[in-house]
Scaffold this active site. Structure first.
Site, short mmCIF file in Angstrom:
data_model
loop_
_atom_site.label_atom_id
_atom_site.label_comp_id
_atom_site.label_asym_id
_atom_site.label_seq_id
_atom_site.Cartn_x
_atom_site.Cartn_y
_atom_site.Cartn_z
N HIS A 1 -6.29 -2.51 1.00
CA HIS A 1 -6.85 -3.15 2.19
C HIS A 1 -7.62 -4.42 1.84
O HIS A 1 -8.39 -4.92 2.63
CB HIS A 1 -7.77 -2.18 2.95
CG HIS A 1 -7.17 -0.83 3.13
ND1 HIS A 1 -7.35 0.20 2.23
CD2 HIS A 1 -6.34 -0.35 4.10
CE1 HIS A 1 -6.66 1.27 2.62
NE2 HIS A 1 -6.05 0.97 3.74
S1 FES Z 1 -9.45 -1.54 -0.07
FE1 FES Z 1 -8.93 0.32 0.92
S2 FES Z 1 -8.62 1.68 -0.74
FE2 FES Z 1 -9.23 -0.16 -1.71
#
Ligand code: FES
Length: 156
Positions: free
Chosen positions: A121
């Site tokens: 993410h």
């Molecule tokens: S940014 Fe979501 S698991 Fe690493």
């Protein structure tokens, strides 16, 4: 790559009357750091989790030490995260939802702050393993470890 010896190697056969021996064998991981060159990163396993060991360059240490605390989502001094500035030891699990961040292998993206990048993410960690950008709420965890020799650590 680093030579990694786990505690398991020193336990011949776990005494069946003493199940804690097996548990102990899994509880700690000894790592010989001497083959790790400056600027090199190695990964080892401890309790089923990846642990990142980074032999930081002077530039990486300087960058980590110079960050103003008010720029950090999870403020922590670099000196509070290392025992020796050259060696950064981290649990390699993103504090957002548990992916393994990139940056350990040559050529992998290290994110905007030169540390690690979690592609799940988009979390960016700096050269102290602190979260700088993205959804992860906390810095990469520093596992318990100690130097048992000048260049040997025992994790756990
Ligand atoms: S940014 Fe979501 S698991 Fe690493």
């Amino acid at each position: 790559m680093g030579v990694v010896a786990t505690g398991a190697a020193v336990w011949p056969l776990a005494d069946s009357m003493n199940p804690s021996a097996e548990v102990l064998a899994l509880a700690s991981t000894e790592v010989d750091l001497s083959p790790v060159a400056e600027g090199q990163r190695i990964s080892v396993f401890w309790r089923g989790k990846p642990v990142f060991v980074d032999r930081r360059t002077a530039e990486q240490i300087k960058a980590a030490e110079e960050v103003p605390m008010d720029e950090l989502p999870d403020p922590q001094l670099d000196e509070a995260r290392v025992q020796k500035p050259e060696w950064l030891v981290l649990v390699g699990v993103c504090t957002h939802l548990g992916c393994i961040p990139l940056g350990q292998k040559t050529g992998e993206p290290r994110g905007e702050y030169g540390g690690w990048f979690c592609p799940c993410h988009g979390s960016h960690y700096d050269t102290s393993g602190r979260i700088r950008k993205g959804p992860a709420p906390l810095n990469l965890e520093v596992p318990p470890y100690s130097f048992v020799e000048d260049e040997v650590i025992l994790i756990g």
